[in-house]
Structures are given as structure tokens and as C-alpha cells.
Write a protein that holds these residues in place. Structure first.
Motif, PDB file in Angstrom:
ATOM      1  N   GLU A   1       0.096   5.847   6.754  1.00  0.00           N
ATOM      2  CA  GLU A   1       1.074   6.577   5.720  1.00  0.00           C
ATOM      3  C   GLU A   1       1.692   5.778   4.750  1.00  0.00           C
ATOM      4  N   ALA A   2       2.349   4.756   5.127  1.00  0.00           N
ATOM      5  CA  ALA A   2       3.084   3.995   4.444  1.00  0.00           C
ATOM      6  C   ALA A   2       2.244   3.259   3.312  1.00  0.00           C
ATOM      7  N   LEU A   3       1.159   2.710   3.691  1.00  0.00           N
ATOM      8  CA  LEU A   3       0.306   2.091   2.728  1.00  0.00           C
ATOM      9  C   LEU A   3      -0.269   3.046   1.733  1.00  0.00           C
ATOM     10  N   PHE A   4      -0.756   4.428   2.098  1.00  0.00           N
ATOM     11  CA  PHE A   4      -1.117   5.230   1.239  1.00  0.00           C
ATOM     12  C   PHE A   4       0.172   5.469   0.231  1.00  0.00           C
ATOM     13  N   ASP A   5       1.054   5.861   0.505  1.00  0.00           N
ATOM     14  CA  ASP A   5       2.173   6.340  -0.253  1.00  0.00           C
ATOM     15  C   ASP A   5       2.615   5.097  -1.219  1.00  0.00           C
TER      16      ASP A   5
END
Length: 262
Positions: A121-125
Motif C-alpha cells: 500500500e505504501a508503494l502504491f500510494d
């Protein structure tokens, strides 16, 4: 900036692409495409705001612009994906120059991954933040001031994967597809005095490309009409066209610069 061009065919070369007296803000402006774009716009007469995360890199590029073109260049450290940092960038640019006539949303990132289910999720965000959220915020902040003043031009640096997504870069592709959609919406939101267009880039050979699998890239480049990747300077002409009076009747457009990628 968006008024009809009134020159004659005899003075096109001298004035149509002239940015004298204009100010351009270029994100991701310290290296790669952004560095080439900043130099190109300065060579056409614009003063430049060089924005990226690293202040020292921005300062080096700002010094390079001034040394090579004689134009003023202001370095500014900012993370484009951080919403609350962007008003400070805009304020600093207006405080220094009193105007922004051209906004180039060039900053971007496209991390790879081994499998889609491994994308955090951190990478996507982070990918969406830099490639879409940041440009949205800057377009709103700068576009509103352009529209309330003398107008201007917004140039979004997009990617061919926003139109033809590939498996290894899906968050990036989704963000660039959103940027394409945003480009059209902004053209209507801030028109007629502000134009907004996108350059849909293919594969350019920047410092990042040194880390690629060169054999794999060569095989892929063999399918391009020009059989090679682009040099950063080869995007400058398109950006200059969109930034200047040369494109006075062009807005909401996606201009592909990709060497003929299938």
C-alpha cells in the motif's frame, strides 16, 4: 499566453517560441527530462524554478541554467507527493519572480516489482502521490493564479503506459492514465486563459536507464519505428511548443513523443 498569435509568417521563428519575460516552474527539474526541459525553456528566454527533492541537485542545475543561458534560476527542494509542501513552492516562486507562466509537471517515479501481489500500500500510494496527486495539487494552486492573472500554460509529462499499460508498472500506468484525464479536465476548468496539455513520453535514456537490462531493452527498442530510446533533449521541442505562443490553439491535447513504439 493563450491569446491568438498575431504575427506574420516572416517572424514566426523569431517570436513564436519566445519565452522572454516568462517564468517556468519545472518539477523533477534537477536531472533527466526535467533538466533538459528547464535548459530548453531558459534558452527560449524564460526564468526557471528548479524543483526536486534534493536542494543541492537543484542548486547545481540552477547554476548550470544561468551559466549556459544567462537566465535566472531558483532552486527549491520539495517532495511533489507531499500535499502540504506544495503551497510553499508556489509561494516561493511568486515571491521571487512575481508570476508563473508555465508549469511543467515532470516529477515522476516508476518502481518495478516482481509480482503484482507484492506491491505494498505504501508503494502504491507513493507512486500515485508523485505522479498524480502532486500534479493535481500544483495545477490547482498555479492554474487558479494563472487564470486570475495573465493566463499561462500547464504541461504534464505523461507516459505511453498510461494508454498502453504493461504488467510491470501498473500503479504507474494507472497514475499516468489519471494524469491524462486530469489534463483534459483542467483545460476546461481553467480555459480560456490557461491551456493544459500532456506530452505522452516513450522510453528516454536518462540516468535511470543505466541500471536497465541493456540486452532486454535493445530487443524491445528493435520494435520501435526509430529503433532506439530517446535522448532527454528530444522532448524539449514539444514542451517548448506547448509552453509558448506556438500552441495558442492547442489545449486538452496528448502529444506522443515515443520514437514510434507499438
Amino acid at each position: 499566453m493563450s491569446a491568438p498569435y498575431r504575427g506574420t509568417p516572416f517572424d514566426l521563428a523569431g517570436t513564436l517560441f519566445d519565452l522572454t519575460g516568462k517564468v517556468a516552474l519545472v518539477t523533477g527539474g534537477s536531472r533527466g527530462l526535467g533538466a533538459a526541459i528547464g535548459l530548453g525553456l531558459a534558452a527560449a528566454g524564460a526564468d526557471i524554478v528548479v524543483a526536486s527533492r534534493d536542494l543541492e541537485s537543484c542548486q547545481r542545475q540552477a547554476d548550470r541554467i544561468t551559466e549556459r543561458t544567462g537566465r535566472q534560476a531558483m532552486p527549491y527542494a520539495v517532495h511533489v507527493g507531499h500535499w502540504d509542501e506544495l503551497p510553499g513552492l508556489v509561494h516561493a516562486a511568486y515571491e521571487r519572480f512575481g508570476r508563473i507562466d508555465v508549469l511543467v509537471n515532470n516529477a515522476g517515479m516508476s518502481p518495478t516489482y516482481d509480482a503484482l501481489e507484492e506491491v505494498s500500500e505504501a508503494l502504491f500510494d507513493k507512486v500515485v502521490g508523485v505522479n498524480l496527486k502532486g500534479p493535481f495539487r500544483l495545477c490547482a494552486l498555479v492554474g487558479a493564479r494563472m487564470a486570475a492573472g495573465e493566463g499561462g500554460s500547464i504541461v504534464n509529462i505523461s507516459s505511453g503506459v498510461g494508454v498502453r499499460p504493461r504488467a510491470g508498472v501498473l500503479p504507474y500506468a494507472a497514475a499516468k492514465a489519471g494524469l491524462n484525464n486530469l489534463t483534459v479536465g483542467l483545460a476546461h476548468t481553467y480555459g480560456p486563459s490557461v491551456r493544459c496539455n500532456a506530452v505522452v513520453c516513450g522510453t528516454f535514456l536518462t540516468d535511470v536507464s543505466r541500471h536497465w537490462d541493456q540486452e532486454a531493452f535493445a530487443a524491445r527498442a528493435a520494435t520501435f519505428a526509430l529503433r532506439r530510446g530517446g535522448q532527454p533533449e528530444e522532448v524539449v521541442g514539444t514542451v517548448l511548443y506547448l509552453a509558448s505562443a506556438a500552441s495558442s490553439f492547442t489545449t486538452g491535447a496528448m502529444i506522443t513523443v515515443d520514437g514510434g513504439q507499438p
